[in-house]
Design an enzyme around this catalytic site. Sequence first.
Site, mmCIF file in Angstrom:
data_model
loop_
_atom_site.group_PDB
_atom_site.id
_atom_site.type_symbol
_atom_site.label_atom_id
_atom_site.label_comp_id
_atom_site.label_asym_id
_atom_site.label_seq_id
_atom_site.Cartn_x
_atom_site.Cartn_y
_atom_site.Cartn_z
ATOM 1 N N TYR A 15 -26.875 22.737 -56.234
ATOM 2 C CA TYR A 15 -26.579 22.022 -54.998
ATOM 3 C C TYR A 15 -26.661 20.512 -55.126
ATOM 4 O O TYR A 15 -25.921 19.794 -54.468
ATOM 5 C CB TYR A 15 -27.529 22.506 -53.892
ATOM 6 C CG TYR A 15 -27.576 24.003 -53.770
ATOM 7 C CD1 TYR A 15 -26.411 24.729 -53.545
ATOM 8 C CD2 TYR A 15 -28.773 24.693 -53.899
ATOM 9 C CE1 TYR A 15 -26.446 26.115 -53.458
ATOM 10 C CE2 TYR A 15 -28.820 26.074 -53.804
ATOM 11 C CZ TYR A 15 -27.658 26.780 -53.581
ATOM 12 O OH TYR A 15 -27.689 28.138 -53.496
ATOM 13 N N ASP A 17 -25.954 18.311 -57.596
ATOM 14 C CA ASP A 17 -24.801 17.625 -58.185
ATOM 15 C C ASP A 17 -23.615 17.608 -57.225
ATOM 16 O O ASP A 17 -23.036 16.553 -56.943
ATOM 17 C CB ASP A 17 -24.382 18.312 -59.487
ATOM 18 C CG ASP A 17 -25.568 18.719 -60.334
ATOM 19 O OD1 ASP A 17 -26.052 19.846 -60.128
ATOM 20 O OD2 ASP A 17 -25.999 17.924 -61.176
ATOM 21 N N ARG A 271 -36.112 18.670 -52.503
ATOM 22 C CA ARG A 271 -36.088 18.786 -53.957
ATOM 23 C C ARG A 271 -34.910 18.002 -54.537
ATOM 24 O O ARG A 271 -33.958 17.664 -53.823
ATOM 25 C CB ARG A 271 -35.966 20.250 -54.366
ATOM 26 C CG ARG A 271 -34.610 20.837 -54.051
ATOM 27 C CD ARG A 271 -34.454 22.261 -54.546
ATOM 28 N NE ARG A 271 -33.152 22.432 -55.186
ATOM 29 C CZ ARG A 271 -32.596 23.599 -55.436
ATOM 30 N NH1 ARG A 271 -33.215 24.715 -55.101
ATOM 31 N NH2 ARG A 271 -31.426 23.665 -56.025
ATOM 32 N N GLU A 273 -32.223 15.538 -55.721
ATOM 33 C CA GLU A 273 -31.778 14.199 -55.360
ATOM 34 C C GLU A 273 -31.125 14.127 -53.984
ATOM 35 O O GLU A 273 -31.486 13.284 -53.171
ATOM 36 C CB GLU A 273 -30.801 13.674 -56.411
ATOM 37 C CG GLU A 273 -30.332 12.250 -56.154
ATOM 38 C CD GLU A 273 -29.665 11.620 -57.363
ATOM 39 O OE1 GLU A 273 -28.701 10.860 -57.183
ATOM 40 O OE2 GLU A 273 -30.126 11.860 -58.491
ATOM 41 N N ASP A 274 -30.178 15.009 -53.693
ATOM 42 C CA ASP A 274 -29.437 14.891 -52.439
ATOM 43 C C ASP A 274 -30.348 15.058 -51.231
ATOM 44 O O ASP A 274 -30.388 14.210 -50.339
ATOM 45 C CB ASP A 274 -28.302 15.913 -52.400
ATOM 46 C CG ASP A 274 -27.433 15.756 -51.152
ATOM 47 O OD1 ASP A 274 -26.973 14.621 -50.887
ATOM 48 O OD2 ASP A 274 -27.217 16.751 -50.442
#
Length: 377
Positions: A15, A17, A271, A273-274
């Site tokens: 998810y 990326d 969790r 990055e996004d």
Amino acid sequence: MKARWDIFCSVVDNYGDIGVTWRLARQLVAEHGCGVRLWVDDLRAFERMCPQIDVSLEQQWQEGVDVRHWPCEWPATAAADVVVAAFACQLPADYMQAMAARERTPLWMNLDYLSAEDWVVGCHRLPSVKFKGVQKYFFFPGFRPGTGGLLREAGLLQQRQAFQEDANAQRQFLQTLGVFPVADARLISLFAYENAGLGGWLDVLSTDGRATHLLVPEGRILGDVQRWLGEEGLTAGAVHQRGALTVQVLPFVRQGQYDQLLWCCELNAVRGEDSFVRAQWAGRPLLWHIYRQDEDIHLDKLDAFLELYTAALSPTAKEAVVAFWQAWNTEGDMARPWKMLQAHWPELNGHAQNWCLEQALQADLATALVQFYESWI
């Protein structure tokens, strides 16, 4: 004419990326008028956050973005004006030849991972390798001036503030997810990797003097939730109560809905990055589960962010935040740090809002990328 962009996404973390590149592609189209092709090698992962995706198609249009399946056998394709390799993914060899064949070589950038480490500022926008005369550049998102900033759509913080000031809007949104918390319950969202330390935190929440409603989107942490509950096969819609703690499993939702979920909660465990960036725009205290790397080098990134994030906190509040985050990321005892955190909640809540506003003073990532291209040409 506006520049044409190719963004390449090789899905590694399911998810994170695709979450970053999908947001970026849409913003480049909607706010900067760019033509964007988004090349994705795993449309199944993409489908979770964009259900209208047809995984059987090699090419389709979604929200103004030309979405392409990144195939094993690369088709003859002309290179774009700007080429973004997300998270150091390797471009197809034939595409690199197409870049070199252009009369005017494209701007080629590696959109790197987000980090608060000091060295990022010095490396941002520096040239990297060359391929047949095509120069590649590093481009780093970041929290400090001199980096590429964070993804942030125009008007996002105004939308968030209006939503958080409207109790009825929050209630209606939660009801669409089947969430009906008891009066004055603490709402916490939990989106994380597997974590053996979860049970200790849930133990303390279940015996707390205040009710907690834990909202768990489907994901990798669900196995640890199941073990603590003693239940198997938890799916979206499941609700279980133990003492003061109610645990509810939510379906995986679209990005806009996930933003609203974060805006509803008093604490967001996130969790990668996004979701980490979106939790900061929520203006609420957060808990980051960083992606684990060999030899624990991810903990250096964690410590660098904590040093920056907690700089304006009182010493005891800083100690509580650091202890809480480090326990979570080393699967340690969560009970004592959680209790320490509660003693500083008003300060932490105000700090989260101030941090959000401070980060918004920088240009957002999409704008920074466009500005780099305009200066480059």
